[in-house]
Write an enzyme that holds these catalytic residues in place. Sequence first.
Site, PDB file in Angstrom:
ATOM      1  N   SER A  17       0.808  -1.225   0.000  1.00  0.00           N
ATOM      2  CA  SER A  17       0.000   0.000   0.000  1.00  0.00           C
ATOM      3  C   SER A  17       0.841   1.276   0.000  1.00  0.00           C
ATOM      4  O   SER A  17       0.524   2.217  -0.737  1.00  0.00           O
ATOM      5  CB  SER A  17      -0.971  -0.007   1.180  1.00  0.00           C
ATOM      6  OG  SER A  17      -1.945  -1.018   1.019  1.00  0.00           O
ATOM      7  N   THR A  62      -5.752  -3.488   7.794  1.00  0.00           N
ATOM      8  CA  THR A  62      -5.604  -4.793   7.169  1.00  0.00           C
ATOM      9  C   THR A  62      -5.614  -5.889   8.232  1.00  0.00           C
ATOM     10  O   THR A  62      -5.850  -5.623   9.414  1.00  0.00           O
ATOM     11  CB  THR A  62      -4.332  -4.838   6.292  1.00  0.00           C
ATOM     12  OG1 THR A  62      -4.335  -6.038   5.518  1.00  0.00           O
ATOM     13  CG2 THR A  62      -3.058  -4.756   7.121  1.00  0.00           C
ATOM     14  N   LYS A  66      -9.710  -5.902  10.484  1.00  0.00           N
ATOM     15  CA  LYS A  66     -10.817  -5.351   9.691  1.00  0.00           C
ATOM     16  C   LYS A  66     -12.166  -5.416  10.407  1.00  0.00           C
ATOM     17  O   LYS A  66     -12.994  -4.516  10.251  1.00  0.00           O
ATOM     18  CB  LYS A  66     -10.906  -6.061   8.339  1.00  0.00           C
ATOM     19  CG  LYS A  66      -9.729  -5.755   7.417  1.00  0.00           C
ATOM     20  CD  LYS A  66      -9.932  -6.397   6.050  1.00  0.00           C
ATOM     21  CE  LYS A  66      -8.768  -6.095   5.124  1.00  0.00           C
ATOM     22  NZ  LYS A  66      -9.008  -6.629   3.770  1.00  0.00           N
ATOM     23  N   GLY A 126     -12.688 -14.091   5.432  1.00  0.00           N
ATOM     24  CA  GLY A 126     -12.944 -12.659   5.353  1.00  0.00           C
ATOM     25  C   GLY A 126     -12.906 -12.105   3.946  1.00  0.00           C
ATOM     26  O   GLY A 126     -13.740 -11.269   3.571  1.00  0.00           O
ATOM     27  N   ASN A 146     -16.071 -24.588   0.155  1.00  0.00           N
ATOM     28  CA  ASN A 146     -15.078 -24.499   1.226  1.00  0.00           C
ATOM     29  C   ASN A 146     -14.798 -25.886   1.793  1.00  0.00           C
ATOM     30  O   ASN A 146     -15.656 -26.767   1.744  1.00  0.00           O
ATOM     31  CB  ASN A 146     -15.597 -23.579   2.336  1.00  0.00           C
ATOM     32  CG  ASN A 146     -14.514 -23.160   3.305  1.00  0.00           C
ATOM     33  OD1 ASN A 146     -13.532 -22.543   2.901  1.00  0.00           O
ATOM     34  ND2 ASN A 146     -14.678 -23.492   4.576  1.00  0.00           N
ATOM     35  N   THR A 148     -14.517 -26.704   4.889  1.00  0.00           N
ATOM     36  CA  THR A 148     -15.520 -26.877   5.940  1.00  0.00           C
ATOM     37  C   THR A 148     -16.864 -26.435   5.371  1.00  0.00           C
ATOM     38  O   THR A 148     -17.145 -25.245   5.256  1.00  0.00           O
ATOM     39  CB  THR A 148     -15.168 -26.030   7.182  1.00  0.00           C
ATOM     40  OG1 THR A 148     -13.828 -26.302   7.582  1.00  0.00           O
ATOM     41  CG2 THR A 148     -16.114 -26.326   8.328  1.00  0.00           C
TER      42      THR A 148
END
EC number: 1.1.1.25
Length: 269
Positions: A17, A62, A66, A126, A146, A148
């Site tokens: 960034s 970050t 968040k 996330g 996913n 899980t």
Amino acid sequence: MMTIYGVVGYPVEHSLSPVMHNAAFKALDMDCAYHKFEVKGEHLKDAILGARYLGFGGLNVTIPHKEAALRIMEPDRTALEIGAANTLDFKQMRAFNTDAAGAIDALRDGGVELENKGVLVLGAGGAARAVVYGLVKEGATVTIANRTTAKAADLAAYMRSFGSVFGTSLDSLGEKVRAVDIVINTTPIGMGWEDKPLVTRDMLDRSQAVFDLVYRPVETPLLREARAAGAKTIDGISMLARQGAKSFEIWTGVKPPVDVMERSARDAL
């Protein structure tokens, strides 16, 4: 007087960034600077309030902060609905999420249409939350796969209030890949040089698009497989630059040169 911006996270040493934002400030001849600050969770609120009182213009937030940022500054609707913020503006005293818009802009700029398209999102963490939110707002039908399955189902159930979303396992992944127009990886798989991609070239064809949020390395195993199949590819730097550009515009009211931000990030890797 110079205005300071920055990113807070833990760890944050590898953040691109500062390179991106400082390149944009230089290109626009703005008296601003952007720095990175390593902040542990227990010090996050103090760090954010301290930056505000010191006259900073704003901050990016970050991993892993968040979600906590939402409890420190009032979120806008997008950040609230996603459940995470990555941009804090001290003039408005608001928290924003530019990850969703950054992902959508990366797809659009890569020539990918989203309305009425089928999208398979790999991962339910996330990063997936922001991406899925952006996709359904654009009218795409999203399947979250996913390891899980319960986590995919939970995220799908939450996002279903915004659009058409389903949760599933990684079983029979080839069939699920062939049934969609776009595949998006939001998992960390690909960061390791020996990582084997979840999706391989035999599952893909040239009518599809593949987007990998991983940007270290830029050329991930998944993107190599996608290219070998003739599919359209979008890499993680494209999203990184565009979410950064959205933050820049929130803070300054100025649209930055996205190409300059993207090129500076690529050159820094």
